[in-house]
Enzyme design. Structure first.
Site, mmCIF file in Angstrom:
data_model
loop_
_atom_site.group_PDB
_atom_site.id
_atom_site.type_symbol
_atom_site.label_atom_id
_atom_site.label_comp_id
_atom_site.label_asym_id
_atom_site.label_seq_id
_atom_site.Cartn_x
_atom_site.Cartn_y
_atom_site.Cartn_z
ATOM 1 N N GLU A 76 70.006 -30.653 47.244
ATOM 2 C CA GLU A 76 68.957 -30.020 46.451
ATOM 3 C C GLU A 76 67.702 -29.745 47.282
ATOM 4 O OE1 GLU A 76 68.152 -32.096 42.896
ATOM 5 O OE2 GLU A 76 67.072 -30.415 41.999
ATOM 6 N N ASP A 77 67.339 -30.688 48.123
ATOM 7 C CA ASP A 77 66.019 -30.611 48.769
ATOM 8 C C ASP A 77 66.013 -30.183 50.227
ATOM 9 O OD1 ASP A 77 65.059 -31.437 46.381
ATOM 10 O OD2 ASP A 77 64.705 -33.526 46.959
#
Ligand code: MN
Length: 733
Positions: A76-77
């Site tokens: 996600e990051d």
């Protein structure tokens, strides 16, 4: 931030059996990927995944879960892709990280209690592997531990969400250590004044209570030491949030709460638990109604223990909890206890796991539908919650249904009147039929019609929930339909016999279905119900059956007509054939065309089968499988009527009816598993004839639309894999 060495040492201190090479590799990758990112506190971001991983190790989770924790934010990051993750760490880790990422996308808005419960269930349902939930809980726990760095409104939102969703989730999974900590942190930030007050009151009374408890413990020890019994005993402080809840919801003062501190006794066996209970009850008088036997009746989250409250020597009541070591582990770690490494225990592991899982399966209330422990153990995918789907009404209410449910189940769940008038549904804005399979998250709007004739017996096959089926059944009963199906079957059997035919041969599924269609019955069961009336309907139906039977089985009798005549007759029907070209059987006769060609109903050939044509009287070429008994048993003099035929190039999408026999055990749900397996393969199932034997066996014949022999092999394979199925073969003519 902890160095690599410190981190790995900490993991090893928790359990020396952990494989730190793999965990170290994940540490390096995570650290590299999160390089330069900071938390709200200003610390390096990677501190967070490290702590999540440590929480997971403390819960006793396996390496894959710990690595999943270390990497839970990378997809996600950071720039790291799922593909890279699979390449570096394998599919299992990728699935865990994927699951955590996906759960992150579910938005919880402030909901009422009921809604929160539904969301929690949906949460469970949407995570295929339960370890995903445990990573998510560890993630939330660390975020709560460090929540002070967030903005006040964010803190309130996160704390509420924690109390509504995450703490109950932890409780549901039996992970009480996480549940209590989450609750106490949320309470501290949501009601800081009350929390402080509580802290003071509890500590004020603590020294006094501790004295009492120590005396009690001393007395119990004295009695137990007389017995030949191994035990541990200690006092236990109650968590703030549980005291807070009792004071708030039961409107009690802190003095009225019995179990601010309780005594816990841990022994080796269940027998010892009850022995200790007996001793305790002879020492002090138990308070009636406060004894709870959670050993005989475990809580839904698997918790087991004996609880009793007794009146102490000074007149003050206190609670005593008695449990085995194993129960204690489950009480603290819940479902996570399943992964916990057992020191020096390798041999007995499988069997204790079996028991634990079977118990878990029985206990989790949303799993009522699975009644065979093997299903769970065999798959071991921890696919606990896939037995349900959660869908929405257009207004956003969550409706919970068994997996595989259709708009009918949905409609009956809303209201019987809506169910009975249901003619279809809109799913996510698109029209679907009543047998459409609903998926998690679908928005369903039922379409009703005042002209609907109401439920038919077919609906019993379409509806998956017992709720809908019961309502349909009672409607049919009122209309007197369900009994008449059996009556119709019986009467048909008798009528066939009366005409001198053998029902076993003449009433084959293929013939029955064909005749039902010819009579324009909406379905086979509908047809049986109508046939129960007997009369001309029945004799017409029987005649159809006889003609199909004769057509397939008495080809050998037609000796008087010449082959040429047959071909002429076929020629005459050329025009008709032209019109039907689009549903031609996909078979060509070498060297000619324009012949009427039909696939024989006795053996139902499918592309890829070895086939042969037979020139019939007046009905063109009938195509049989070469191994069809009607072909192999044909008298020598008839063999001249054979003609070579071959399959056309396979047309995409064209399929052929094939009859498959399935033999298995008559277990609950086997039929729906079969139909689901067909659905999964995108194979249409047009008829089922099932007969349950007295010995608990089930013999079925199903008609499937199959496009090739390759597909047939796949179908046979997949059907054989169904739980309880012992034999699957293609029906022989
Ligand atoms: Mn996180």
């Amino acid at each position: 931030m902890e160095s690599r060495k410190e981190f790995l040492q900490e993991i090893l201190n928790i359990n020396s059996k952990y494989d730190t090479e793999l965990i170290g590799k994940a540490y390096d990758k995570g650290r590299l990927l999160h390089e330069g990112q900071l938390r709200k506190s200003g610390e390096p971001y990677f501190i967070h995944p490290i702590n999540v991983a440590i929480i997971l190790a403390q819960l006793g989770m396996d390496e894959a879960t710990i690595i999943g924790g270390l990497l839970h934010d990378v997809v996600e990051d950071t720039e790291y892709t799922r593909e890279e993750l699979v390449a570096d760490f394998g599919e299992e880790i990728a699935l865990l990280v994927d699951g955590v990422t996906k759960l992150g996308t579910i938005k919880f808005e402030s909901k009422e209690e009921i809604q929160a419960e539904n969301f929690r269930k949906m949460f469970l349902a949407m995570s295929k592997d339960i370890r995903v939930l445990i990573i998510k809980l560890a993630d939330r726990l660390h975020n709560m531990r460090t929540i002070e760095f967030m903005k006040p409104e964010k803190i309130e939102e996160k704390c509420k969400e924690t109390l509504e969703i995450y703490a109950p989730l932890a409780s549901r999974l039996g992970i009480s250590t996480v549940k209590f900590e989450l609750e106490d942190i949320a309470l501290k930030y949501l009601h800081p004044d009350e929390f402080k007050d509580l802290q003071e009151k509890v500590s004020l009374r603590r020294s006094q209570r501790e004295e009492t408890i120590n005396t009690v413990i001393g007395e119990i020890k004295e009695s137990l030491d007389d017995m030949d019994l191994k035990y541990e005993i200690y006092g236990r402080a109650k968590h703030f949030y549980s005291i807070y809840k009792k004071m708030k919801f039961q409107k009690k003062q802190i003095d009225e709460i019995f179990d601010l501190i309780a005594v816990r006794i841990i022994v080796d066996t269940v027998k010892d638990c009850y022995a200790v209970l007996g001793i305790v009850h002879t020492m002090w008088k138990p308070i009636p109604g406060r004894f709870k036997d959670y050993i005989a009746m475990p809580k839904p989250n698997m918790y087991q223990s004996l609880h009793t409250t007794v009146i102490g020597d000074n007149g003050e009541p206190f609670e005593i909890q008695i449990r085995t070591h194993e129960m204690h582990e489950v009480a603290e770690y819940g479902i996570a206890a399943h992964w916990k490494y057992k020191e020096g225990d390798t041999s007995g592991k499988a069997s204790t796991d079996d028991i634990k899982l079977a118990w878990l399966r029985q206990s989790l209330e949303w799993q009522k539908d699975i009644n065979d422990p093997k299903i769970f153990l065999e798959t071991m995918k921890m696919d606990l919650f896939a037995t349900q789907v959660f869908v929405f009404t257009p207004r956003g209410d969550v409706i919970e249904l068994p997996a595989g449910s259709t708009p009918l189940d949905f409609a009956f769940k809303i209201h019987s009147a809506i169910g009975c008038k249901c003619v279809g549904a809109k799913v996510n804005g698109k029209m679907v039929t009543i047998d459409h399979t609903l998926q998690n998250g679908d928005i369903v709007e039922i379409v009703t019609s005042a002209n609907s004739s109401g439920p038919s017996v077919d609906w019993l096959k379409i509806a998956k929930s017992s709720n809908a089926r019961n309502k349909i059944r009672s409607w049919l009963k009122k209309e007197n339909k369900s009994d008449s199906i059996d009556k119709g079957k019986d009467l048909l059997d008798k009528s066939i016999r009366k005409k001198g035919y053998d029902p076993a041969l003449c009433a084959k599924t293929a013939y029955i279905n064909r005749a039902m269609k010819a009579m324009n019955f909406a379905s086979t069961d509908e047809g049986y119900a109508q046939l129960a009336g007997g009369g001309s309907l029945m004799s017409k139906f029987c005649n159809l059956l006889f003609s199909y039977y004769n057509e397939d089985n008495k080809i050998a009798e037609k000796t008087d007509e010449s082959v040429l005549e047959d071909i002429k007759a076929a020629e005459a029907k050329r025009q008709k054939l032209e019109n039907r070209k689009k549903d031609s059987p996909g078979v060509i006769v070498k060297g000619t065309d324009n012949l009427m060609i039909k696939l024989a109903r006795c053996c139902n050939p499918v592309p890829g089968d070895d086939i042969v044509g037979f020139i019939t009287k007046g009905r063109g070429i009938s195509v049989h499988r070469k191994d069809c008994s009607n072909v192999t048993n044909l008298p020598e003099q008839e063999k001249a009527r054979f003609i070579e035929v071959e399959w056309e190039d396979l047309k995409a999408g064209k399929s052929y009816d094939a009859e498959i026999c399935i033999i298995g055990s008559d277990r609950k749900g086997i039929l729906s598993d079969i139909s689901r397996a067909c659905e999964d393969m995108d194979i249409h199932l047009s008829g089922v004839n099932a007969k349950a034997g007295r010995d608990g066996s089930l013999t079925m014949s199903v008609i499937l639309s199959i496009s090739s022999t390759q597909e047939m092999q796949k179908v046979l394979r997949n059907l054989r894999n169904i739980e309880g199925v012992t034999q699957v073969y293609r029906a022989k003519a």
